[in-house]
Design a protein around this motif. Structure first.
Motif, PDB file in Angstrom:
ATOM      1  N   MET A   1       0.833  -1.212   0.011  1.00 45.35           N
ATOM      2  CA  MET A   1       0.051   0.051  -0.051  1.00 45.35           C
ATOM      3  C   MET A   1       0.855   1.315  -0.006  1.00 45.35           C
ATOM      4  SD  MET A   1      -1.567   0.098   3.949  1.00 45.35           S
ATOM      5  CE  MET A   1      -2.378  -1.517   3.751  1.00 45.35           C
ATOM      6  N   ALA A   2       0.324   2.388  -0.407  1.00 43.58           N
ATOM      7  CA  ALA A   2       0.976   3.701  -0.639  1.00 43.58           C
ATOM      8  C   ALA A   2       0.072   4.703  -0.299  1.00 43.58           C
ATOM      9  CB  ALA A   2       1.687   3.672  -2.083  1.00 43.58           C
ATOM     10  N   ILE A   3       0.702   5.859  -0.332  1.00 43.17           N
ATOM     11  CA  ILE A   3       0.064   7.134  -0.375  1.00 43.17           C
ATOM     12  C   ILE A   3       0.288   8.122  -1.491  1.00 43.17           C
ATOM     13  CG2 ILE A   3       1.918   8.451   1.301  1.00 43.17           C
ATOM     14  CD1 ILE A   3      -0.489  10.189   2.345  1.00 43.17           C
ATOM     15  N   LEU A   4      -0.576   8.448  -2.058  1.00 40.38           N
ATOM     16  CA  LEU A   4      -0.603   9.386  -3.206  1.00 40.38           C
ATOM     17  C   LEU A   4      -0.667  11.002  -2.808  1.00 40.38           C
ATOM     18  CD1 LEU A   4      -0.241  10.042  -6.300  1.00 40.38           C
ATOM     19  CD2 LEU A   4      -2.515   9.502  -6.466  1.00 40.38           C
ATOM     20  N   TYR A   5       0.373  11.790  -2.778  1.00 42.95           N
ATOM     21  CA  TYR A   5       0.239  13.037  -2.402  1.00 42.95           C
ATOM     22  C   TYR A   5       0.087  13.849  -3.526  1.00 42.95           C
ATOM     23  CZ  TYR A   5       1.997  17.709  -0.997  1.00 42.95           C
ATOM     24  OH  TYR A   5       2.239  18.920  -0.751  1.00 42.95           O
ATOM     25  N   LEU A   6      -0.806  14.853  -3.645  1.00 46.14           N
ATOM     26  CA  LEU A   6      -1.055  15.448  -4.897  1.00 46.14           C
ATOM     27  C   LEU A   6      -1.453  17.296  -4.079  1.00 46.14           C
ATOM     28  CD1 LEU A   6      -3.854  13.387  -6.679  1.00 46.14           C
ATOM     29  CD2 LEU A   6      -1.270  13.751  -7.208  1.00 46.14           C
ATOM     30  N   SER A   7      -0.339  17.836  -4.000  1.00 47.74           N
ATOM     31  CA  SER A   7      -0.579  19.062  -3.400  1.00 47.74           C
ATOM     32  C   SER A   7       0.851  20.072  -3.806  1.00 47.74           C
ATOM     33  CB  SER A   7      -0.750  19.342  -2.009  1.00 47.74           C
ATOM     34  OG  SER A   7      -1.126  20.386  -1.397  1.00 47.74           O
ATOM     35  N   SER A   8       1.033  20.918  -2.864  1.00 46.47           N
ATOM     36  CA  SER A   8       2.248  21.868  -3.684  1.00 46.47           C
ATOM     37  C   SER A   8       3.578  21.539  -3.152  1.00 46.47           C
ATOM     38  CB  SER A   8       2.003  23.294  -2.789  1.00 46.47           C
ATOM     39  OG  SER A   8       2.357  23.091  -1.754  1.00 46.47           O
ATOM     40  N   PRO A   9       4.370  21.718  -3.978  1.00 44.69           N
ATOM     41  CA  PRO A   9       6.095  21.231  -3.698  1.00 44.69           C
ATOM     42  C   PRO A   9       6.459  21.796  -2.400  1.00 44.69           C
ATOM     43  CG  PRO A   9       6.039  22.419  -5.918  1.00 44.69           C
ATOM     44  CD  PRO A   9       4.560  22.466  -5.194  1.00 44.69           C
ATOM     45  N   GLU A  10       6.024  22.944  -1.960  1.00 46.29           N
ATOM     46  CA  GLU A  10       6.488  23.390  -0.705  1.00 46.29           C
ATOM     47  C   GLU A  10       5.903  22.616   0.616  1.00 46.29           C
ATOM     48  OE1 GLU A  10       4.569  25.214  -2.941  1.00 46.29           O
ATOM     49  OE2 GLU A  10       6.493  26.293  -3.829  1.00 46.29           O
ATOM     50  N   ARG A  11       4.584  22.341   0.489  1.00 46.46           N
ATOM     51  CA  ARG A  11       3.986  21.402   1.360  1.00 46.46           C
ATOM     52  C   ARG A  11       4.791  20.008   1.378  1.00 46.46           C
ATOM     53  NH1 ARG A  11      -1.472  21.909   3.478  1.00 46.46           N
ATOM     54  NH2 ARG A  11      -1.862  23.067   1.737  1.00 46.46           N
ATOM     55  N   ARG A  12       5.098  19.526   0.191  1.00 45.40           N
ATOM     56  CA  ARG A  12       5.761  18.244   0.009  1.00 45.40           C
ATOM     57  C   ARG A  12       7.035  17.891   0.597  1.00 45.40           C
ATOM     58  NH1 ARG A  12       7.059  14.637  -5.416  1.00 45.40           N
ATOM     59  NH2 ARG A  12       8.189  13.008  -4.506  1.00 45.40           N
ATOM     60  N   ALA A  13       7.820  19.231   0.546  1.00 43.96           N
ATOM     61  CA  ALA A  13       9.176  19.141   1.502  1.00 43.96           C
ATOM     62  C   ALA A  13       9.079  19.135   2.761  1.00 43.96           C
ATOM     63  CB  ALA A  13       9.885  20.817   0.924  1.00 43.96           C
TER      64      ALA A  13
ATOM     65  N   TRP B   1       6.134  17.632   4.094  1.00 44.15           N
ATOM     66  CA  TRP B   1       5.541  16.659   4.550  1.00 44.15           C
ATOM     67  C   TRP B   1       6.207  14.929   4.250  1.00 44.15           C
ATOM     68  CZ3 TRP B   1      -0.243  14.901   3.899  1.00 44.15           C
ATOM     69  CH2 TRP B   1      -1.193  15.928   4.494  1.00 44.15           C
ATOM     70  N   GLN B   2       7.035  15.165   3.053  1.00 45.38           N
ATOM     71  CA  GLN B   2       7.518  13.525   2.616  1.00 45.38           C
ATOM     72  C   GLN B   2       8.633  13.162   3.775  1.00 45.38           C
ATOM     73  OE1 GLN B   2       8.759  13.435  -1.339  1.00 45.38           O
ATOM     74  NE2 GLN B   2       9.464  11.206  -1.125  1.00 45.38           N
ATOM     75  N   PRO B   3       9.404  14.053   4.321  1.00 46.57           N
ATOM     76  CA  PRO B   3      10.421  13.154   5.242  1.00 46.57           C
ATOM     77  C   PRO B   3       9.732  12.892   6.529  1.00 46.57           C
ATOM     78  CG  PRO B   3      10.850  15.712   4.830  1.00 46.57           C
ATOM     79  CD  PRO B   3       9.754  15.261   3.952  1.00 46.57           C
ATOM     80  N   ILE B   4       8.751  13.590   6.994  1.00 49.45           N
ATOM     81  CA  ILE B   4       7.999  13.421   8.189  1.00 49.45           C
ATOM     82  C   ILE B   4       7.185  12.271   7.995  1.00 49.45           C
ATOM     83  CG2 ILE B   4       6.309  14.046  10.113  1.00 49.45           C
ATOM     84  CD1 ILE B   4       7.368  16.988   9.424  1.00 49.45           C
TER      85      ILE B   4
ATOM     86  N   GLY C   1       4.664  11.345  -4.887  1.00 50.01           N
ATOM     87  CA  GLY C   1       4.304  12.690  -4.927  1.00 50.01           C
ATOM     88  C   GLY C   1       3.546  13.288  -6.172  1.00 50.01           C
ATOM     89  N   SER C   2       3.352  12.548  -6.924  1.00 50.47           N
ATOM     90  CA  SER C   2       2.429  12.944  -8.266  1.00 50.47           C
ATOM     91  C   SER C   2       1.986  11.440  -8.939  1.00 50.47           C
ATOM     92  CB  SER C   2       3.321  13.703  -9.346  1.00 50.47           C
ATOM     93  OG  SER C   2       4.230  12.998  -9.770  1.00 50.47           O
ATOM     94  N   ALA C   3       1.333  11.982 -10.042  1.00 48.00           N
ATOM     95  CA  ALA C   3       0.419  10.654 -10.572  1.00 48.00           C
ATOM     96  C   ALA C   3       1.762   9.960 -11.261  1.00 48.00           C
ATOM     97  CB  ALA C   3      -0.461  10.994 -11.785  1.00 48.00           C
ATOM     98  N   GLU C   4       2.646  10.712 -11.774  1.00 48.41           N
ATOM     99  CA  GLU C   4       3.849  10.224 -12.668  1.00 48.41           C
ATOM    100  C   GLU C   4       4.620   9.267 -11.616  1.00 48.41           C
ATOM    101  OE1 GLU C   4       2.897  13.669 -12.858  1.00 48.41           O
ATOM    102  OE2 GLU C   4       1.920  13.020 -14.544  1.00 48.41           O
ATOM    103  N   GLU C   5       4.701   9.524 -10.347  1.00 51.82           N
ATOM    104  CA  GLU C   5       5.480   8.708  -9.375  1.00 51.82           C
ATOM    105  C   GLU C   5       4.919   7.405  -9.060  1.00 51.82           C
ATOM    106  OE1 GLU C   5       7.156  11.342  -6.132  1.00 51.82           O
ATOM    107  OE2 GLU C   5       6.847  12.932  -7.435  1.00 51.82           O
ATOM    108  N   VAL C   6       3.704   7.190  -9.300  1.00 47.20           N
ATOM    109  CA  VAL C   6       3.124   6.136  -8.954  1.00 47.20           C
ATOM    110  C   VAL C   6       3.457   4.890  -9.532  1.00 47.20           C
ATOM    111  CG1 VAL C   6       0.718   4.923  -8.930  1.00 47.20           C
ATOM    112  CG2 VAL C   6       0.952   7.117  -8.283  1.00 47.20           C
ATOM    113  N   LEU C   7       3.963   3.817  -8.908  1.00 49.00           N
ATOM    114  CA  LEU C   7       4.605   2.496  -9.542  1.00 49.00           C
ATOM    115  C   LEU C   7       3.346   1.599  -9.706  1.00 49.00           C
ATOM    116  CD1 LEU C   7       7.814   2.481  -7.481  1.00 49.00           C
ATOM    117  CD2 LEU C   7       7.446   3.361  -9.357  1.00 49.00           C
ATOM    118  N   ASP C   8       2.514   1.665  -8.914  1.00 46.70           N
ATOM    119  CA  ASP C   8       1.385   0.523  -9.001  1.00 46.70           C
ATOM    120  C   ASP C   8       0.003   1.130  -8.517  1.00 46.70           C
ATOM    121  OD1 ASP C   8      -0.520  -1.309  -8.748  1.00 46.70           O
ATOM    122  OD2 ASP C   8       0.701  -2.376  -7.171  1.00 46.70           O
ATOM    123  N   PRO C   9      -0.798   1.762  -9.503  1.00 42.10           N
ATOM    124  CA  PRO C   9      -2.069   2.254  -9.033  1.00 42.10           C
ATOM    125  C   PRO C   9      -2.946   1.696  -8.118  1.00 42.10           C
ATOM    126  CG  PRO C   9      -1.815   2.229 -11.610  1.00 42.10           C
ATOM    127  CD  PRO C   9      -0.766   1.497 -10.804  1.00 42.10           C
ATOM    128  N   SER C  10      -2.802   0.344  -8.096  1.00 44.43           N
ATOM    129  CA  SER C  10      -3.643  -0.625  -7.104  1.00 44.43           C
ATOM    130  C   SER C  10      -3.233  -0.587  -5.934  1.00 44.43           C
ATOM    131  CB  SER C  10      -3.750  -1.975  -7.482  1.00 44.43           C
ATOM    132  OG  SER C  10      -2.531  -2.470  -7.488  1.00 44.43           O
TER     133      SER C  10
END
Ligand code: NDP
Length: 309
Positions: free
Chosen positions: A1-13, A15-18, A30-39
């Motif tokens: 399982m994974a989390i898909l994050y779709l918000s600003s790069p500033e927030r991502r900076a 969110w992601q490490p925490i 961090g974007s649709a392009e980064e998704v390895l497995d949609p399911s």
């Protein structure tokens, strides 16, 4: 399982490490392009959802709003298996209660009038009303309405509040439901709107509502722009039914440059800044929500899909 994050790069900076430190086994895409497995996408954190979100990712379990509201989501298209979560963080409560207090005190102490007089270099004191003789009514007794009432209490205003279900709050007269709305309005010299936007509250600040307030009442609006019928407010200001208003939200946002609110002498306008979500607190809340969901305990901020708030 994974989390898909779709918000600003500033927030991502932030969110992601925490998030990755707290939930090391949960890939952060961090974007649709980064998704390895949609399911594998079980959690989505965003403000607005892309049109094809639920077709692309059929196994979403939690849709987490990165803000306090969820009215930007289309509940009609939510699949059965998707639950919605809204942000509940201390800083949102702190900021909104500051804003509500700012608005109430500004109208209580005639700030719109004094700003106008200052522009005109006109030195004219107005009579001062005592706070303990001023009745402040808060629409919405959720986390933010309650925080606003708590912040207002030390000033000595007569406080009341209105919600859908009945509440008991020390030092606050409470009213519930549509049937008690007229009685609530009739005793609200200063009305604060902190309702969520739903089909029931859309356009609630209208001509009929304004007519039920005491003559010369003030309005502090920090809910959503679509709660307010702008023309009704302009007419109520024109007739003196409403004396002044402080508006943080408008419809649309940004407010068009030609809108009469901009230059209205009895309106103070702010650009939807009653609060913003602190990135760090936001991701900590998101982690708590995911952990609670995974462990089967009560998920904080879970929204009723029936009431839609
Ligand atoms: P909550 O869900 O905690 O509380 C909502 C309150 O509104 C509840 O007391 C609820 O009643 C009441 N309510 C909902 N529908 C009705 C109705 N039809 N009639 C009467 N009462 C109703 O929300 P929050 O306090 O967290 O947030 C409130 C809103 O504030 C947000 O939805 C958003 O619109 C706005 N907001 C604005 C911000 C800004 O920057 N301007 C920032 C953050 C939020 P009950 O308790 O009976 O369920």
């Amino acid at each position: 399982m994974a989390i898909l994050y779709l918000s600003s790069p500033e927030r991502r900076a932030v969110w992601q490490p925490i998030l990755s430190a707290a939930l090391p086994d949960l890939p952060f895409w961090g974007s649709a392009e980064e998704v390895l497995d949609p399911s594998a996408v079980r959690f989505v954190a965003c403000w607005v959802t892309p049109d094809d979100l639920f077709e692309r990712y059929p196994n979403i379990e939690l849709l987490i709003s990165v803000g306090a509201g969820v009215d930007q989501f289309d509940f009609d298209t939510l699949p059965e298996n998707v639950q919605v979560v809204r942000m509940i963080t201390p800083s949102i409560r702190e900021m909104v209660s500051e804003y509500a207090t700012l608005g109430v005190l500004a109208l209580h102490r005639d700030l719109p009038q004094y700003l106008q007089q200052q522009h005109q270099q006109h030195w004219q004191p107005q009579p001062i009303q005592l706070a303990r003789r001023r009745r402040v009514g808060v629409m919405g007794l959720g986390q933010l309405g309650l925080a606003a009432l708590t912040a207002l209490a030390p000033f000595g205003f007569q406080l009341s509040g209105w919600s859908r279900s009945r509440k008991e709050i020390a030092g606050v007269s409470t009213f519930a439901g549509v049937r008690e709305l007229p009685a609530f309005l009739a005793q609200s010299d200063l009305l604060v709107c902190l309702l969520p936007l739903t089909s029931e509250t859309h356009g609630i600040l209208d001509e009929e509502l304004f007519a039920q307030l005491p003559k010369g009442a003030g309005l502090v609006h920090c809910g959503r722009g679509e709660h307010l019928e702008s023309d009704a407010l302009l007419a109520a200001l024109q007739s003196g039914q409403i004396s002044s208003a402080m508006l943080d939200v408008t419809n649309p946002e940004p407010l068009p440059k030609t809108h009469p609110f901009w230059a209205h002498p009895s309106v103070i306008l702010t650009p939807h800044v009653a609060s913003e979500t602190d990135f760090e607190e936001g991701v900590e809340f998101c982690v708590q929500a995911i952990q609670a969901h995974l462990s089967g305990s009560a998920v904080p901020g879970l929204v009723s899909k029936i009431q839609r708030y």
